[in-house]
Write an enzyme that holds these catalytic residues in place. Structure first.
Site, PDB file in Angstrom:
ATOM      1  N   ARG A   1       0.885  -1.306   0.089  1.00  0.00           N
ATOM      2  CA  ARG A   1      -0.190  -0.126   0.105  1.00  0.00           C
ATOM      3  C   ARG A   1       0.794   1.222  -0.109  1.00  0.00           C
ATOM      4  NH1 ARG A   1      -2.667  -3.821   1.639  1.00  0.00           N
ATOM      5  NH2 ARG A   1      -0.776  -4.426   2.453  1.00  0.00           N
ATOM      6  N   THR A   2       1.757   1.417   0.796  1.00  0.00           N
ATOM      7  CA  THR A   2       2.502   2.466   1.007  1.00  0.00           C
ATOM      8  C   THR A   2       3.313   3.125  -0.122  1.00  0.00           C
ATOM      9  OG1 THR A   2       2.622   2.096   3.187  1.00  0.00           O
ATOM     10  CG2 THR A   2       4.208   3.728   2.646  1.00  0.00           C
TER      11      THR A   2
ATOM     12  N   LYS B   1      25.971  -4.215  -1.003  1.00  0.00           N
ATOM     13  CA  LYS B   1      27.469  -4.112  -0.950  1.00  0.00           C
ATOM     14  C   LYS B   1      28.182  -3.211   0.168  1.00  0.00           C
ATOM     15  CE  LYS B   1      26.769  -3.793  -6.001  1.00  0.00           C
ATOM     16  NZ  LYS B   1      27.265  -2.751  -7.178  1.00  0.00           N
TER      17      LYS B   1
ATOM     18  N   ARG C   1      11.623   3.900   3.427  1.00  0.00           N
ATOM     19  CA  ARG C   1      10.922   2.987   4.190  1.00  0.00           C
ATOM     20  C   ARG C   1      12.190   2.266   4.798  1.00  0.00           C
ATOM     21  NH1 ARG C   1       5.920  -0.920   4.431  1.00  0.00           N
ATOM     22  NH2 ARG C   1       5.005   0.973   5.094  1.00  0.00           N
TER      23      ARG C   1
ATOM     24  N   HIS D   1       4.987   6.020  11.529  1.00  0.00           N
ATOM     25  CA  HIS D   1       4.739   5.801  10.391  1.00  0.00           C
ATOM     26  C   HIS D   1       3.777   7.027   9.949  1.00  0.00           C
ATOM     27  CE1 HIS D   1       3.505   4.314   6.574  1.00  0.00           C
ATOM     28  NE2 HIS D   1       3.201   2.794   6.764  1.00  0.00           N
TER      29      HIS D   1
HETATM   30  C1  NCD Z   1       1.919  -1.239   8.081  1.00  0.00           C
HETATM   31  C2  NCD Z   1       3.361  -1.045   8.041  1.00  0.00           C
HETATM   32  O1  NCD Z   1       4.386  -1.218   7.496  1.00  0.00           O
HETATM   33  O2  NCD Z   1       3.677  -0.627   9.457  1.00  0.00           O
HETATM   34  N1  NCD Z   1       1.495  -1.346   6.832  1.00  0.00           N
HETATM   35  C3  NCD Z   1       1.049  -0.214   5.993  1.00  0.00           C
HETATM   36  O3  NCD Z   1       2.028   0.631   5.630  1.00  0.00           O
HETATM   37  N2  NCD Z   1      -0.270   0.038   5.548  1.00  0.00           N
HETATM   38  C4  NCD Z   1       1.169  -2.071   8.964  1.00  0.00           C
HETATM   39  C5  NCD Z   1       1.757  -3.464   9.038  1.00  0.00           C
HETATM   40  O4  NCD Z   1       2.715  -3.781   8.343  1.00  0.00           O
HETATM   41  O5  NCD Z   1       1.446  -4.277   9.558  1.00  0.00           O
END
Ligand code: NCD
Length: 303
Positions: A51-52, A81, A102, A130
Site C-alpha cells: 500500500r504505502t 555491497k 521506508r 509511520h
Molecule cells: C503497516 C506498516 O508497514 O507498518 N502497513 C502499512 O504501511 N499499511 C502495518 C503492518 O505492516 O502491519
C-alpha cells in the site's frame, strides 16, 4: 515544512488543511494533474510494502511527476555491497526532488535528513513511526465521524511493535475528550512512554485484554497485525485477538473498524462486507492523502 519525519510535526490545523486539500483532489483530480510535472521522486524501500509504496507512486504519477524506485533496497540496492544509508541518500538526492524512505531501523529517517538536501518522507521507520499512515488514518476517521474531538477508540493487536499505532495515538492525544482502550495480550501492551504521553495530555487510557472488556459504543476500532518480523521467536507464538462477525456484532452500528493492512487472521474475512468494515476505504484514502502531502511539500520547495 521540508521533511516528514514524525506525526508530531503536524498541528491540528495542519491536519485540517491537509484534509481539505485531500477532499479537493478527490472531488476533482483532473485539476491537480500537472502539479508535480517535471519532478522526480525516489521511493527507497528497505522493507516490504504494498500500500504505502504503490499509493505513493500512484499519487506521484497522478500529479504528473515521475518516479525512480527500489522496492527491495535491502537486497537490490548497493546496501548489499555495504553502502551506508547516508551514502545512498547522498547519491539518490542527486537524481530526485524528494525521497520517500521506508527502513527497518527506528531512526533511519532522522539519519537520512542529516545528509539530505531534498525533502525526505518517512514511509515507516522500524517500530517507531509511520507518519503518513497516521495521516490517512486520521483522515479516514475525520471523514467518517466528522470530528476528531470526543471520540472513543479501541486500538488493538500488537501495540508494542506496531509503528502505525505509535504514530496514531500520539496524534489522537491533543484532541478533546479522547478515550482509548488499549486491547492487547499483556506481552504486546502499549509501551509506558506512550501511555504517559497520552495521560499527560488528558486522554483516558484503559488497558484491556478482550473485546468483551470494551463498551459497545466505541466510535473506532483500530486493529493491527502481529509484527512477526520485529519480535523474538517465542513472542511470535502468542495468539492474536480475532475479530469476527460475532465480535463485531457486539458493537454499535456506528462503530467503524480500521486496520492499516496487511491483515493476517485478526480480522475474519466474513466481515469484509459489513458496512462498519472501513479498512479497504482507508487504504484507498492513502493515495489521496499522499497526493495532498506531496503537493504541500513540493510546492513549498519551489517557493
Ligand atoms: C503497516 C506498516 O508497514 O507498518 N502497513 C502499512 O504501511 N499499511 C502495518 C503492518 O505492516 O502491519
Amino acid at each position: 515544512m521540508k521533511h516528514v519525519l514524525s506525526i508530531d510535526q503536524f498541528e491540528a490545523s495542519d491536519l485540517l488543511d491537509l484534509f481539505a486539500l485531500t477532499e479537493e483532489i478527490r472531488n476533482d483530480p483532473g485539476r491537480f494533474r500537472s502539479r508535480l510535472q517535471g519532478q522526480v521522486v525516489a521511493t527507497l524501500f528497505y522493507e516490504p510494502s504494498t500500500r504505502t509504496r504503490l499509493s505513493f507512486e500512484a499519487a506521484i504519477q497522478r500529479l504528473g511527476g515521475s518516479i525512480i524506485s527500489t522496492e527491495n533496497a535491502k537486497e537490490l540496492s548497493s546496501a548489499i555491497k555495504g553502502e551506508t544509508l547516508r551514502d545512498t541518500i547522498r547519491v539518490v538526492q542527486g537524481y530526485a526532488d524528494a525521497i520517500v524512505l521506508r527502513h527497518y531501523e527506528d531512526d533511519a529517517a532522522d539519519e537520512a535528513v542529516e545528509v539530505a538536501k531534498v525533502p525526505v518522507i518517512n514511509a515507516g521507520s522500524g517500530a517507531k513511526e509511520h507518519p503518513t499512515q497516521a495521516l490517512l488514518d486520521l483522515y479516514t476517521i475525520y471523514t467518517a465521524k466528522g470530528r476528531l474531538d470526543d471520540l472513543k477508540y479501541v486500538v488493538a493487536g500488537d501495540l508494542l511493535y506496531g509503528r502505525t499505532v505509535h504514530s496514531l495515538v500520539k496524534k489522537l492525544a491533543p484532541f478533546r475528550g479522547v478515550t482509548i482502550y488499549g486491547l492487547s495480550r499483556p506481552e504486546f501492551a502499549l509501551p509506558q512512554e506512550y501511555v504517559t504521553l497520552l495521560e499527560e495530555q488528558g486522554v483516558r487510557y484503559i488497558a484491556c485484554q478482550s473485546f468483551s472488556d470494551v463498551p459497545e459504543n466505541v466510535d473506532v476500532i483500530y486493529h493491527t497485525r502481529t509484527q512477526l518480523e520485529r519480535m523474538p521467536k517465542q513472542q511470535s507464538e502468542v495468539k492474536e485477538l480475532i475479530i469476527n462477525q460475532e465480535t463485531l456484532d457486539r458493537f454499535s452500528p456506528k462503530t467503524i473498524l480500521l486496520h492499516p493492512l496487511p491483515r493476517n487472521r485478526e480480522i475474519a474475512q466474513e466481515i469484509d462486507q459489513d458496512p462498519r468494515a472501513y479498512y479497504f476505504r482507508q487504504s484507498e484514502n492513502g493515495m489521496y492523502v499522499r497526493m495532498a502531502l506531496l503537493i504541500s511539500l513540493l510546492a513549498e520547495k519551489k517557493s
